[in-house]
Design a protein around this motif. Structure first.
Motif, PDB file in Angstrom:
ATOM      1  N   TRP A 211       7.532   9.037   1.778  1.00  0.00           N
ATOM      2  CA  TRP A 211       6.710   7.878   1.490  1.00  0.00           C
ATOM      3  C   TRP A 211       5.961   8.082   0.176  1.00  0.00           C
ATOM      4  O   TRP A 211       5.618   9.206  -0.186  1.00  0.00           O
ATOM      5  CB  TRP A 211       5.677   7.648   2.600  1.00  0.00           C
ATOM      6  CG  TRP A 211       6.244   7.073   3.851  1.00  0.00           C
ATOM      7  CD1 TRP A 211       6.679   7.755   4.952  1.00  0.00           C
ATOM      8  CD2 TRP A 211       6.421   5.690   4.137  1.00  0.00           C
ATOM      9  NE1 TRP A 211       7.126   6.884   5.907  1.00  0.00           N
ATOM     10  CE2 TRP A 211       6.978   5.604   5.438  1.00  0.00           C
ATOM     11  CE3 TRP A 211       6.181   4.514   3.430  1.00  0.00           C
ATOM     12  CZ2 TRP A 211       7.286   4.391   6.038  1.00  0.00           C
ATOM     13  CZ3 TRP A 211       6.481   3.303   4.028  1.00  0.00           C
ATOM     14  CH2 TRP A 211       7.029   3.240   5.315  1.00  0.00           C
ATOM     15  N   VAL A 212       5.689   6.980  -0.522  1.00  0.00           N
ATOM     16  CA  VAL A 212       4.868   7.009  -1.720  1.00  0.00           C
ATOM     17  C   VAL A 212       3.739   6.009  -1.536  1.00  0.00           C
ATOM     18  O   VAL A 212       3.975   4.820  -1.290  1.00  0.00           O
ATOM     19  CB  VAL A 212       5.686   6.656  -2.977  1.00  0.00           C
ATOM     20  CG1 VAL A 212       4.767   6.424  -4.172  1.00  0.00           C
ATOM     21  CG2 VAL A 212       6.692   7.751  -3.285  1.00  0.00           C
ATOM     22  N   ASP A 213       2.502   6.499  -1.641  1.00  0.00           N
ATOM     23  CA  ASP A 213       1.335   5.632  -1.555  1.00  0.00           C
ATOM     24  C   ASP A 213       1.058   5.010  -2.915  1.00  0.00           C
ATOM     25  O   ASP A 213       1.280   5.630  -3.956  1.00  0.00           O
ATOM     26  CB  ASP A 213       0.111   6.421  -1.099  1.00  0.00           C
ATOM     27  CG  ASP A 213       0.239   6.919   0.329  1.00  0.00           C
ATOM     28  OD1 ASP A 213       0.862   6.218   1.145  1.00  0.00           O
ATOM     29  OD2 ASP A 213      -0.280   8.021   0.624  1.00  0.00           O
ATOM     30  N   LEU A 214       0.547   3.768  -2.891  1.00  0.00           N
ATOM     31  CA  LEU A 214       0.158   3.096  -4.124  1.00  0.00           C
ATOM     32  C   LEU A 214      -1.352   3.093  -4.247  1.00  0.00           C
ATOM     33  O   LEU A 214      -2.042   2.864  -3.234  1.00  0.00           O
ATOM     34  CB  LEU A 214       0.686   1.666  -4.141  1.00  0.00           C
ATOM     35  CG  LEU A 214       2.074   1.440  -4.755  1.00  0.00           C
ATOM     36  CD1 LEU A 214       3.131   2.248  -3.994  1.00  0.00           C
ATOM     37  CD2 LEU A 214       2.426  -0.032  -4.758  1.00  0.00           C
ATOM     38  N   PRO A 215      -1.929   3.343  -5.430  1.00  0.00           N
ATOM     39  CA  PRO A 215      -1.221   3.586  -6.694  1.00  0.00           C
ATOM     40  C   PRO A 215      -0.487   4.925  -6.671  1.00  0.00           C
ATOM     41  O   PRO A 215      -0.928   5.860  -6.010  1.00  0.00           O
ATOM     42  CB  PRO A 215      -2.341   3.576  -7.742  1.00  0.00           C
ATOM     43  CG  PRO A 215      -3.572   3.947  -6.981  1.00  0.00           C
ATOM     44  CD  PRO A 215      -3.406   3.348  -5.615  1.00  0.00           C
ATOM     45  N   ILE A 216       0.616   5.013  -7.412  1.00  0.00           N
ATOM     46  CA  ILE A 216       1.449   6.201  -7.364  1.00  0.00           C
ATOM     47  C   ILE A 216       0.825   7.349  -8.148  1.00  0.00           C
ATOM     48  O   ILE A 216      -0.078   7.150  -8.966  1.00  0.00           O
ATOM     49  CB  ILE A 216       2.869   5.921  -7.909  1.00  0.00           C
ATOM     50  CG1 ILE A 216       2.836   5.655  -9.419  1.00  0.00           C
ATOM     51  CG2 ILE A 216       3.519   4.784  -7.170  1.00  0.00           C
ATOM     52  CD1 ILE A 216       4.213   5.637 -10.048  1.00  0.00           C
ATOM     53  N   ASN A 217       1.327   8.535  -7.891  1.00  0.00           N
ATOM     54  CA  ASN A 217       0.956   9.718  -8.659  1.00  0.00           C
ATOM     55  C   ASN A 217       1.713   9.646  -9.986  1.00  0.00           C
ATOM     56  O   ASN A 217       2.876  10.020 -10.063  1.00  0.00           O
ATOM     57  CB  ASN A 217       1.318  10.988  -7.885  1.00  0.00           C
ATOM     58  CG  ASN A 217       0.868  12.257  -8.581  1.00  0.00           C
ATOM     59  OD1 ASN A 217       0.779  12.308  -9.814  1.00  0.00           O
ATOM     60  ND2 ASN A 217       0.600  13.294  -7.796  1.00  0.00           N
ATOM     61  N   GLU A 218       1.063   9.145 -11.021  1.00  0.00           N
ATOM     62  CA  GLU A 218       1.733   8.895 -12.295  1.00  0.00           C
ATOM     63  C   GLU A 218       2.209  10.181 -12.962  1.00  0.00           C
ATOM     64  O   GLU A 218       3.260  10.206 -13.605  1.00  0.00           O
ATOM     65  CB  GLU A 218       0.816   8.120 -13.230  1.00  0.00           C
ATOM     66  CG  GLU A 218       0.507   6.720 -12.724  1.00  0.00           C
ATOM     67  CD  GLU A 218      -0.378   5.931 -13.674  1.00  0.00           C
ATOM     68  OE1 GLU A 218      -1.024   6.560 -14.546  1.00  0.00           O
ATOM     69  OE2 GLU A 218      -0.425   4.694 -13.552  1.00  0.00           O
ATOM     70  N   ASP A 219       1.449  11.244 -12.825  1.00  0.00           N
ATOM     71  CA  ASP A 219       1.856  12.514 -13.441  1.00  0.00           C
ATOM     72  C   ASP A 219       3.099  13.073 -12.765  1.00  0.00           C
ATOM     73  O   ASP A 219       3.989  13.611 -13.429  1.00  0.00           O
ATOM     74  CB  ASP A 219       0.712  13.527 -13.362  1.00  0.00           C
ATOM     75  CG  ASP A 219      -0.460  13.161 -14.261  1.00  0.00           C
ATOM     76  OD1 ASP A 219      -0.216  12.528 -15.310  1.00  0.00           O
ATOM     77  OD2 ASP A 219      -1.603  13.491 -13.905  1.00  0.00           O
TER      78      ASP A 219
ATOM     79  N   THR B 217       0.829  -1.208   0.000  1.00  0.00           N
ATOM     80  CA  THR B 217       0.000   0.000   0.000  1.00  0.00           C
ATOM     81  C   THR B 217       0.861   1.254   0.000  1.00  0.00           C
ATOM     82  O   THR B 217       0.406   2.312  -0.434  1.00  0.00           O
ATOM     83  CB  THR B 217      -0.922   0.033   1.227  1.00  0.00           C
ATOM     84  OG1 THR B 217      -0.125  -0.068   2.426  1.00  0.00           O
ATOM     85  CG2 THR B 217      -1.909  -1.121   1.179  1.00  0.00           C
ATOM     86  N   ARG B 218       2.100   1.152   0.491  1.00  0.00           N
ATOM     87  CA  ARG B 218       3.000   2.293   0.435  1.00  0.00           C
ATOM     88  C   ARG B 218       4.446   1.838   0.487  1.00  0.00           C
ATOM     89  O   ARG B 218       4.746   0.720   0.933  1.00  0.00           O
ATOM     90  CB  ARG B 218       2.700   3.319   1.527  1.00  0.00           C
ATOM     91  CG  ARG B 218       2.940   2.875   2.967  1.00  0.00           C
ATOM     92  CD  ARG B 218       2.714   4.069   3.880  1.00  0.00           C
ATOM     93  NE  ARG B 218       3.121   3.788   5.257  1.00  0.00           N
ATOM     94  CZ  ARG B 218       3.412   4.743   6.149  1.00  0.00           C
ATOM     95  NH1 ARG B 218       3.344   6.018   5.791  1.00  0.00           N
ATOM     96  NH2 ARG B 218       3.775   4.432   7.374  1.00  0.00           N
ATOM     97  N   VAL B 219       5.330   2.719   0.022  1.00  0.00           N
ATOM     98  CA  VAL B 219       6.749   2.380  -0.162  1.00  0.00           C
ATOM     99  C   VAL B 219       7.616   3.525   0.357  1.00  0.00           C
ATOM    100  O   VAL B 219       7.311   4.703   0.149  1.00  0.00           O
ATOM    101  CB  VAL B 219       7.066   2.159  -1.659  1.00  0.00           C
ATOM    102  CG1 VAL B 219       8.554   1.913  -1.878  1.00  0.00           C
ATOM    103  CG2 VAL B 219       6.237   1.017  -2.229  1.00  0.00           C
ATOM    104  N   ARG B 220       8.705   3.149   1.018  1.00  0.00           N
ATOM    105  CA  ARG B 220       9.745   4.131   1.380  1.00  0.00           C
ATOM    106  C   ARG B 220      11.077   3.549   0.940  1.00  0.00           C
ATOM    107  O   ARG B 220      11.498   2.492   1.419  1.00  0.00           O
ATOM    108  CB  ARG B 220       9.767   4.396   2.889  1.00  0.00           C
ATOM    109  CG  ARG B 220      10.795   5.479   3.300  1.00  0.00           C
ATOM    110  CD  ARG B 220      10.423   6.830   2.739  1.00  0.00           C
ATOM    111  NE  ARG B 220      11.321   7.890   3.195  1.00  0.00           N
ATOM    112  CZ  ARG B 220      12.331   8.383   2.473  1.00  0.00           C
ATOM    113  NH1 ARG B 220      12.584   7.844   1.271  1.00  0.00           N
ATOM    114  NH2 ARG B 220      13.063   9.371   2.921  1.00  0.00           N
ATOM    115  N   ALA B 221      11.717   4.213   0.008  1.00  0.00           N
ATOM    116  CA  ALA B 221      12.940   3.664  -0.587  1.00  0.00           C
ATOM    117  C   ALA B 221      14.096   4.650  -0.503  1.00  0.00           C
ATOM    118  O   ALA B 221      13.911   5.869  -0.462  1.00  0.00           O
ATOM    119  CB  ALA B 221      12.688   3.293  -2.044  1.00  0.00           C
ATOM    120  N   PHE B 222      15.291   4.077  -0.520  1.00  0.00           N
ATOM    121  CA  PHE B 222      16.528   4.853  -0.524  1.00  0.00           C
ATOM    122  C   PHE B 222      17.387   4.323  -1.666  1.00  0.00           C
ATOM    123  O   PHE B 222      17.916   3.205  -1.590  1.00  0.00           O
ATOM    124  CB  PHE B 222      17.243   4.721   0.819  1.00  0.00           C
ATOM    125  CG  PHE B 222      16.393   5.168   1.978  1.00  0.00           C
ATOM    126  CD1 PHE B 222      16.418   6.482   2.408  1.00  0.00           C
ATOM    127  CD2 PHE B 222      15.544   4.268   2.609  1.00  0.00           C
ATOM    128  CE1 PHE B 222      15.623   6.896   3.462  1.00  0.00           C
ATOM    129  CE2 PHE B 222      14.738   4.671   3.672  1.00  0.00           C
ATOM    130  CZ  PHE B 222      14.778   5.987   4.097  1.00  0.00           C
TER     131      PHE B 222
END
Length: 388
Positions: free
Chosen positions: A350-358, A204-209
């Motif tokens: 953080w990025v929530d899914l679905p992502i902000n495609e724009d 549902t969400r991602v935090r990446a480095f």
């Protein structure tokens, strides 16, 4: 239809590899009847090595599509061109099998999926690792409930070692304009697909480095650590790099009924005799843990038929209605994960899914604009370099 006639777009390393197994009649019910590439040398390679196959050769897409010399298209072009080539094929009434990755950004892949749905044609993706019995068994153990509810996923996939000389072998390598990413878009599409396919759920969400040019003189990511969360409360970790030696390939999934590990081409199931939930509810002894059995699960046939297996399944689906192992529409799932990891690093959030495609597209365009490699034309370029 007794046979499916195949046309290949792009005669780089991948296109040539597919041509070779067709030349040996290793896909039942299929024959290669046409190829297209703008490079005369690659068309000459087909003529010289497979002249006995009566393959029609084309140097432009318009003539290729107009020929009606095939029933289905295999897209083996550079990453950015996968969706455009597939959409053209759908618009001309052909079935489509696209090489991985589905594309570079989800916005273009979504357009490809919509074109596929509108066309009513068969759509597959070359996720050949789905033919590997190891991952098929893992998916079976999870989706059948044998592992119980998934609680944690961990994949360390760092055996992608690439030297600086590898990246220096082509100006397009490891650039935003040339490839659209690094280890995530080039080496890891299969693992990102299997990560969600085997557990049958997306985060549902991602935090990446991401480390961009951390170990090599390149524009794109060569080191990634990503943490994800799932709707059921489970968490996951994905670690990958091209700058580590020796590398590791270990996929571990923990559930309410134990833990499964795939490593060194083996699947091991540490199976709890009772579920952790039940043990915790009933046990009154203080220190203690559920009884656990280490099971070396027999898996026959790894690594499976790979590319030929996906092609055979695609053909069988067209001819016999066999269920698709890798539906093309699912290509957006693994790509969503890599896009989310990029976007999380670019925004330091953080990025929530679905992502902000724009937003992703905007950030990607900024990097393409400043890329050391600039495409000479926006038109389709079938100069496939074999970037895996």
């Amino acid at each position: 239809m007794e046979k499916v006639r195949i046309g290949i777009i792009g005669m780089g390393n991948m296109g040539k590899g597919h041509t070779d197994y067709f030349s040996k009649n290793e896909v039942r019910g299929a024959e290669l009847t046409a190829v297209v590439d703008t490079d005369p040398a690659r068309l000459e390679w087909v003529r010289s090595n497979h002249g006995n196959m009566n393959i029609q050769l084309f140097d432009n897409l318009d003539a290729f599509f107009a020929s009606k010399a095939f029933d289905a298209v295999l897209v083996a072009t550079p990453h950015y061109d996968h969706p455009a080539s597939a959409i053209q094929a759908f618009n001309h009434g052909y079935h489509v099998l696209v090489e991985k990755p589905a594309g570079v950004y989800t916005k273009q892949v979504r357009e490809m999926n919509e074109a596929a749905a509108k066309s009513g044609k068969i759509f597959g993706i070359m996720y050949n690792q789905r033919t590997n019995p190891l991952y098929q068994k893992l998916r079976d153990l999870i989706t059948s409930g044998e592992l119980g509810e998934v609680r944690r996923t961990n994949w360390i996939i760092t055996n992608w070692y690439r030297s600086q000389s590898y990246y220096d072998s082509g100006g397009w390598r490891a650039t935003w304009a040339g490839e659209g990413g690094g280890v995530l878009i080039n080496q890891d599409p299969h693992q990102l697909d299997l990560w969600q396919w085997t557990v049958d759920m997306m985060p549902t969400r991602v935090r990446a480095f991401c480390g961009f040019g951390k170990y090599r003189n390149i524009e794109v990511e060569d080191d990634v650590t990503a943490y994800v969360e799932y709707a059921n409360g489970a968490t996951g970790l994905f670690v990958t790099t091209t700058g580590e030696a020796p590398g590791t390939n270990r996929f571990e999934v923990s559930g309410d009924r134990g833990k499964i590990v795939i490593e060194d081409d083996k699947l091991t199931f540490w199976r709890l005799r009772v579920s952790e939930k039940d043990f915790n509810r009933d046990y009154k002894g203080g220190f203690g843990s559920p009884e656990c059995w280490k099971c070396d699960v027999p898996v026959v046939g790894a690594p499976g038929p790979q590319h030929k297996g996906i092609m055979q399944n695609f053909v069988d689906h067209i001819l016999k209605g066999t269920p698709l192992l890798a539906p093309g529409e699912e290509g957006i799932k693994g790509l969503t994960l890599s896009n989310a990891m990029h976007l999380s690093s670019w925004t330091d959030n953080w990025v929530d899914l679905p992502i902000n495609e724009d937003l992703y597209y905007e950030k990607l365009q900024e990097r393409i604009k400043n890329s050391t490699y600039q495409k000479e034309t926006k038109e389709l370029q079938m100069d496939v370099k074999g970037t895996h």
